[in-house]
Design a protein around this motif. Sequence first.
Motif, PDB file in Angstrom:
ATOM      1  N   PRO A  67       0.837  -1.200   0.000  1.00  0.00           N
ATOM      2  CA  PRO A  67       0.000   0.000   0.000  1.00  0.00           C
ATOM      3  C   PRO A  67       0.868   1.245   0.000  1.00  0.00           C
ATOM      4  O   PRO A  67       1.903   1.285   0.668  1.00  0.00           O
ATOM      5  N   ARG A  68       0.459   2.224  -0.765  1.00  0.00           N
ATOM      6  CA  ARG A  68       1.243   3.450  -0.832  1.00  0.00           C
ATOM      7  C   ARG A  68       0.857   4.360   0.321  1.00  0.00           C
ATOM      8  O   ARG A  68      -0.273   4.837   0.410  1.00  0.00           O
ATOM      9  N   THR A  69       1.802   4.599   1.180  1.00  0.00           N
ATOM     10  CA  THR A  69       1.549   5.497   2.305  1.00  0.00           C
ATOM     11  C   THR A  69       2.658   6.526   2.354  1.00  0.00           C
ATOM     12  O   THR A  69       3.683   6.382   1.708  1.00  0.00           O
ATOM     13  N   LYS A  70       2.425   7.565   3.134  1.00  0.00           N
ATOM     14  CA  LYS A  70       3.432   8.618   3.235  1.00  0.00           C
ATOM     15  C   LYS A  70       4.769   8.078   3.709  1.00  0.00           C
ATOM     16  O   LYS A  70       5.807   8.384   3.152  1.00  0.00           O
ATOM     17  N   ASP A  71       4.703   7.227   4.724  1.00  0.00           N
ATOM     18  CA  ASP A  71       5.952   6.811   5.339  1.00  0.00           C
ATOM     19  C   ASP A  71       6.671   5.735   4.531  1.00  0.00           C
ATOM     20  O   ASP A  71       7.698   5.240   4.946  1.00  0.00           O
ATOM     21  N   LEU A  72       6.114   5.384   3.379  1.00  0.00           N
ATOM     22  CA  LEU A  72       6.820   4.470   2.486  1.00  0.00           C
ATOM     23  C   LEU A  72       8.210   4.989   2.198  1.00  0.00           C
ATOM     24  O   LEU A  72       9.194   4.264   2.258  1.00  0.00           O
ATOM     25  N   GLN A 102      -2.838   2.544  -4.806  1.00  0.00           N
ATOM     26  CA  GLN A 102      -3.155   3.944  -4.548  1.00  0.00           C
ATOM     27  C   GLN A 102      -3.371   4.127  -3.050  1.00  0.00           C
ATOM     28  O   GLN A 102      -3.736   3.188  -2.359  1.00  0.00           O
ATOM     29  N   PRO A 103      -3.181   5.352  -2.564  1.00  0.00           N
ATOM     30  CA  PRO A 103      -3.264   5.591  -1.118  1.00  0.00           C
ATOM     31  C   PRO A 103      -4.510   5.014  -0.442  1.00  0.00           C
ATOM     32  O   PRO A 103      -4.411   4.392   0.595  1.00  0.00           O
ATOM     33  N   GLU A 104      -5.687   5.180  -1.028  1.00  0.00           N
ATOM     34  CA  GLU A 104      -6.892   4.740  -0.322  1.00  0.00           C
ATOM     35  C   GLU A 104      -7.518   3.492  -0.945  1.00  0.00           C
ATOM     36  O   GLU A 104      -8.615   3.099  -0.581  1.00  0.00           O
ATOM     37  N   ASP A 127       4.507  -7.286   6.667  1.00  0.00           N
ATOM     38  CA  ASP A 127       3.794  -6.460   7.616  1.00  0.00           C
ATOM     39  C   ASP A 127       2.438  -7.054   7.993  1.00  0.00           C
ATOM     40  O   ASP A 127       1.405  -6.388   7.875  1.00  0.00           O
TER      41      ASP A 127
ATOM     42  N   SER B  83       6.906   3.422  -7.271  1.00  0.00           N
ATOM     43  CA  SER B  83       5.484   3.425  -6.957  1.00  0.00           C
ATOM     44  C   SER B  83       4.705   4.117  -8.062  1.00  0.00           C
ATOM     45  O   SER B  83       3.605   3.690  -8.413  1.00  0.00           O
TER      46      SER B  83
END
Lengths: 342, 342
Positions: A67-72, A102-104, A127, B83
Amino acid sequence: MTTLKDVAKKAGLSITQTSRALNDHSDVSAATRERVKEIALTLQYRPNLSARKLVSGRSGLVGLVVPRTKDLASDGLFIEVVSGLSTEFSLRDMQFVLHVTQPEEPIIPVYKRLVGNGAIDGFVLIDPREDDRRAAFLSKAKVPFVVHGRIGPNPKHAYFDIDNEKIFRGITRHLSALGHRRIVLLNGIEDRTYAEARSCGYRHALVDSRIDPSEAIIRSGAMTESFGLISTVDLFSGPEPRPTAIICGSVRIAKGVYQALNALGLSIPRDVSVFAHDDHIAQIQTEAFYPALSVTDAPMRDSWKPLAACLEGAISGAPLSELQVVGPYRTILRQSTAAPCQ
Amino acid sequence: MTTLKDVAKKAGLSITQTSRALNDHSDVSAATRERVKEIALTLQYRPNLSARKLVSGRSGLVGLVVPRTKDLASDGLFIEVVSGLSTEFSLRDMQFVLHVTQPEEPIIPVYKRLVGNGAIDGFVLIDPREDDRRAAFLSKAKVPFVVHGRIGPNPKHAYFDIDNEKIFRGITRHLSALGHRRIVLLNGIEDRTYAEARSCGYRHALVDSRIDPSEAIIRSGAMTESFGLISTVDLFSGPEPRPTAIICGSVRIAKGVYQALNALGLSIPRDVSVFAHDDHIAQIQTEAFYPALSVTDAPMRDSWKPLAACLEGAISGAPLSELQVVGPYRTILRQSTAAPCQ
DNA sequence: AGACGCCCCCGAAACGTTTCGGTTTTGTTA
DNA sequence: TAACAAAACCGAAACGTTTCGGGGGCGTCT
């Protein structure tokens, strides 16, 4: 593009025998086998994966969905995982397909799509959560997968893991044996399986050492310096009796702890002992801590080879017992731990 | 797993017509087409990629090969590339295969292997060099690829790029129009094509402004703060007349420049003007600079969609003219640029 | 009415590989 | 030398899809 037919023609053999020779089947003479392999080599023959897949049902493709997250971007974990797995799978002649969502975007439909057209043989799950929907879906769909970590107490899936329970039990015991009674655990994010295992080991050790479990002090958070810093400041500024030892889920947390203790004018290890688990993800030398940090040492980069091996095994239907691997670790005592002061 | 045959049976059609219906061929009635698609949907039909590939010669797989280096982890570029591309390709129903090479592994054999068995339809090339061996190899092997950037003056390959030459010519002109004569360019790594284009634009602008090209001051280095810092200190500590303006290849370099100027007691923009190109890779807000940084703005994250589109076009044999795209940019003047003092 | 064109459809071949079942060759034994 | 087993080999089918070439049916034009 040279095909099996070309090799067969050159060898004066049938396509059948040529195929069998290349795949080390039994009923082909050693001499022929060698000769065919020789020819295949000079002709630069590479089996067409699609054709092979069509008949064998395997594609040689394995997938990782992230999943694409900020802290990636911020933690080095993503790089470590991706480059490690990519390398290992290519060594095994498997293609590594990466999918960043995508983020969500909900994640199950992604797996569904990837699984749907039969393009991907198996997945790596990183994870894991206590109640992991990806694993549930893949099990139900009968798609092979391997987990980096363990899901549940008696997992039926392939995995590579370290013994988080034992490691943190050991750390806690070590500290209590030194005489510490108020021991803090700065753990990882709550619903991750590794964090659960660690807090479990910690609690067990408390019980073993006849410390009342109600005295357990656990904070949960991301593996960041600021989590370590803020938690420490918080723990030492309250009215309650101060801890004498802090166990950190990662070196990065320990970094924040050091900063906080330094700012608070507390000395390591005289006032507080600090112990951390080092997975070598943060690009921080533990020797560079002052005083040098005591750690349990289990480089995460050693995970990718067994993970790839397990997934390959799972795909080719090896028995579960061979697919559940627990990695080693070392305990390295340095200067950040000592008996409590008084 | 439901196949085309199942759909055909349920529709009471031949496999041929079913396939044509699903692929929007001309000679199938609109009614049938709809009906077939409906059935395919309810049956959850997903075409088997291997079978399709076998006959069409396409696998739906595209690849990216990245050499594993130390700085992979540190800059956010890798994450952004991976990404971004992963997302874009999955939107196009293509699988994104990532390969990270070993630190010292030669890269051409990797491509050779990936190309050999016909598993991969095309490649994305990032970080091109002036004399790029990957591009040479892929061209010769007639494997489609798209370059993030341009190789050579009149490239025959698909690419997405920004007009580095024009951008840096514009910056330089702007500064010289303000009255600056001693303008520094802190460029990227020397043999990268973008760096070459930028220095080219810079030199042209000098000539346009009747500044002797021998007065060009160019430093090359990695896009890091320390490069900006060290270069600036060096430039301002020598015996030569001091520069009055600095052009930075990236915001991160500019950060180092600000630190250095601050340490040297020089004021922006009174003593020195600073201009940078912002690709939004560094997680640094340009507004947060003090004084706010003037930039040319072209987010690299806007590259992945056109890159994916170009590669898809290249694979399906679109004419080259459609496959060479130059992206837009904006010029944002803030407080870091002004006329030189005296 | 025959010729022609158009729309919709189909059978069969092809892609490159693996594998099932059978056939020929070779070697061994009585 | 006949019988038989083992070793070495091969033809054909299968995997699921696309596509080539063809062919009815029907309307329109001459």
